[in-house]
Design a protein around this motif. Structure first.
Motif, PDB file in Angstrom:
ATOM      1  N   GLN A   7       0.840  -1.213   0.000  1.00 54.82           N
ATOM      2  CA  GLN A   7       0.000   0.000   0.000  1.00 54.82           C
ATOM      3  C   GLN A   7       0.867   1.252   0.000  1.00 54.82           C
ATOM      4  OE1 GLN A   7      -2.491  -0.199   3.479  1.00 54.82           O
ATOM      5  NE2 GLN A   7      -3.922  -1.650   2.580  1.00 54.82           N
ATOM      6  N   ALA A   8       1.895   1.243   0.842  1.00 54.82           N
ATOM      7  CA  ALA A   8       2.783   2.402   0.934  1.00 54.82           C
ATOM      8  C   ALA A   8       3.494   2.627  -0.389  1.00 54.82           C
ATOM      9  CB  ALA A   8       3.797   2.210   2.059  1.00 54.82           C
ATOM     10  N   GLN A   9       3.969   1.550  -0.997  1.00 58.40           N
ATOM     11  CA  GLN A   9       4.683   1.683  -2.267  1.00 58.40           C
ATOM     12  C   GLN A   9       3.789   2.307  -3.329  1.00 58.40           C
ATOM     13  OE1 GLN A   9       6.132  -2.015  -4.013  1.00 58.40           O
ATOM     14  NE2 GLN A   9       7.854  -0.909  -4.922  1.00 58.40           N
ATOM     15  N   LYS A  10       2.550   1.863  -3.399  1.00 55.32           N
ATOM     16  CA  LYS A  10       1.618   2.416  -4.386  1.00 55.32           C
ATOM     17  C   LYS A  10       1.335   3.895  -4.102  1.00 55.32           C
ATOM     18  CE  LYS A  10      -2.748   1.788  -6.604  1.00 55.32           C
ATOM     19  NZ  LYS A  10      -3.961   1.141  -6.820  1.00 55.32           N
ATOM     20  N   MET A  11       1.138   4.230  -2.813  1.00 53.64           N
ATOM     21  CA  MET A  11       0.888   5.638  -2.465  1.00 53.64           C
ATOM     22  C   MET A  11       2.072   6.514  -2.867  1.00 53.64           C
ATOM     23  SD  MET A  11      -1.185   5.742   1.172  1.00 53.64           S
ATOM     24  CE  MET A  11       0.002   4.823   2.124  1.00 53.64           C
ATOM     25  N   GLN A  13       4.371   5.912  -5.180  1.00 60.93           N
ATOM     26  CA  GLN A  13       4.482   5.981  -6.638  1.00 60.93           C
ATOM     27  C   GLN A  13       3.519   7.007  -7.222  1.00 60.93           C
ATOM     28  OE1 GLN A  13       3.810   1.809  -7.455  1.00 60.93           O
ATOM     29  NE2 GLN A  13       5.968   1.473  -7.941  1.00 60.93           N
ATOM     30  N   GLU A  14       2.324   7.096  -6.654  1.00 63.60           N
ATOM     31  CA  GLU A  14       1.308   7.999  -7.185  1.00 63.60           C
ATOM     32  C   GLU A  14       1.450   9.425  -6.664  1.00 63.60           C
ATOM     33  OE1 GLU A  14      -2.421   6.132  -6.282  1.00 63.60           O
ATOM     34  OE2 GLU A  14      -2.057   4.478  -7.677  1.00 63.60           O
ATOM     35  N   ALA A  15       1.741   9.574  -5.373  1.00 59.23           N
ATOM     36  CA  ALA A  15       1.722  10.902  -4.761  1.00 59.23           C
ATOM     37  C   ALA A  15       3.092  11.564  -4.690  1.00 59.23           C
ATOM     38  CB  ALA A  15       1.122  10.822  -3.360  1.00 59.23           C
ATOM     39  N   ALA A  16       4.149  10.785  -4.694  1.00 64.83           N
ATOM     40  CA  ALA A  16       5.496  11.356  -4.566  1.00 64.83           C
ATOM     41  C   ALA A  16       6.462  10.630  -5.495  1.00 64.83           C
ATOM     42  CB  ALA A  16       5.960  11.272  -3.124  1.00 64.83           C
ATOM     43  N   PRO A  17       6.203  10.689  -6.803  1.00 62.82           N
ATOM     44  CA  PRO A  17       7.033   9.923  -7.738  1.00 62.82           C
ATOM     45  C   PRO A  17       8.512  10.319  -7.715  1.00 62.82           C
ATOM     46  CG  PRO A  17       5.594  11.419  -8.927  1.00 62.82           C
ATOM     47  CD  PRO A  17       5.173  11.450  -7.489  1.00 62.82           C
ATOM     48  N   THR A  18       8.804  11.573  -7.488  1.00 64.63           N
ATOM     49  CA  THR A  18      10.200  12.015  -7.446  1.00 64.63           C
ATOM     50  C   THR A  18      10.915  11.378  -6.268  1.00 64.63           C
ATOM     51  OG1 THR A  18       9.589  14.105  -8.469  1.00 64.63           O
ATOM     52  CG2 THR A  18      11.717  14.020  -7.350  1.00 64.63           C
ATOM     53  N   ARG A  19      10.296  11.432  -5.106  1.00 63.62           N
ATOM     54  CA  ARG A  19      10.894  10.804  -3.915  1.00 63.62           C
ATOM     55  C   ARG A  19      11.013   9.293  -4.104  1.00 63.62           C
ATOM     56  NH1 ARG A  19      10.427  14.127   1.248  1.00 63.62           N
ATOM     57  NH2 ARG A  19      10.793  16.150   0.318  1.00 63.62           N
ATOM     58  N   TYR A  20       9.998   8.700  -4.723  1.00 61.28           N
ATOM     59  CA  TYR A  20      10.029   7.254  -4.952  1.00 61.28           C
ATOM     60  C   TYR A  20      11.238   6.882  -5.813  1.00 61.28           C
ATOM     61  CZ  TYR A  20       8.761   2.550  -6.297  1.00 61.28           C
ATOM     62  OH  TYR A  20       8.790   1.189  -6.505  1.00 61.28           O
ATOM     63  N   PRO A  84       5.954  11.696   1.982  1.00 59.59           N
ATOM     64  CA  PRO A  84       6.066  13.102   2.399  1.00 59.59           C
ATOM     65  C   PRO A  84       5.059  13.942   1.619  1.00 59.59           C
ATOM     66  CG  PRO A  84       8.217  12.179   1.860  1.00 59.59           C
ATOM     67  CD  PRO A  84       7.190  11.160   1.469  1.00 59.59           C
ATOM     68  N   GLU A  85       4.491  14.927   2.267  1.00 62.14           N
ATOM     69  CA  GLU A  85       3.441  15.719   1.621  1.00 62.14           C
ATOM     70  C   GLU A  85       3.966  16.628   0.529  1.00 62.14           C
ATOM     71  OE1 GLU A  85       0.703  17.679   4.166  1.00 62.14           O
ATOM     72  OE2 GLU A  85       0.556  15.971   5.502  1.00 62.14           O
ATOM     73  N   ILE A  86       5.208  17.034   0.630  1.00 61.74           N
ATOM     74  CA  ILE A  86       5.750  18.005  -0.319  1.00 61.74           C
ATOM     75  C   ILE A  86       6.812  17.341  -1.178  1.00 61.74           C
ATOM     76  CG2 ILE A  86       6.982  20.183  -0.558  1.00 61.74           C
ATOM     77  CD1 ILE A  86       5.794  20.979   2.146  1.00 61.74           C
ATOM     78  N   GLU A  87       6.644  17.423  -2.466  1.00 62.50           N
ATOM     79  CA  GLU A  87       7.646  16.933  -3.406  1.00 62.50           C
ATOM     80  C   GLU A  87       8.769  17.952  -3.497  1.00 62.50           C
ATOM     81  OE1 GLU A  87       8.323  14.504  -5.713  1.00 62.50           O
ATOM     82  OE2 GLU A  87       6.731  13.180  -5.059  1.00 62.50           O
TER      83      GLU A  87
END
Length: 121
Positions: A7-11, A13-20, A84-87
């Motif tokens: 679940q975390a990995q999917k979140m 990938q979708e919400a913080a692709p740069t950090r991922y 993290p909330e901010i990319e």
């Protein structure tokens, strides 16, 4: 990797692709995160559920424990699993969406000013 890690990995990938993309070993990172989440959920459930009330029936107890589990999972999802909330980069910001959000914030600011002025008169 357990379901919390997935679940975390999917979140992420979708919400913080740069950090991922910056993670050196995503599989290990999310496997570890998933194990931590599972442990936290296990510790939170009895705290949230509390002691068994006297005379509590089986179905009521099952409902109380299931509700406690769902609440514990929601807490862990928000506190531990969410990215993290901010990319770091603005590459994923839709300019039209940002314009709309800016307009909405300005409209809310004006609405509050009007309410304040009305209340002061």
């Amino acid at each position: 990797m357990n379901r919390y890690g997935a679940q975390a990995q999917k979140m992420w990938q979708e919400a913080a692709p740069t950090r991922y993309r910056q993670l050196e070993d995503p599989e290990e990172f999310f496997s570890t995160l998933g194990r931590q989440a599972e442990q936290m959920v296990g510790e939170l459930i009895p705290q949230i559920a509390g002691p068994d009330p006297a005379g509590e029936g089986y179905l009521v107890k099952v409902g109380r424990l299931n509700a406690a589990k769902l609440q514990a999972e929601e807490i862990v999802r928000a506190d531990l699993l969410a990215p993290p909330e901010i990319e770091d980069e603005d590459e994923n910001v839709n300019p039209d969406l940002q314009d709309w959000l800016d307009w909405k914030a300005e409209a809310e600011k004006l609405r509050l000013q009007m309410l304040e002025e009305r209340d002061n008169h």
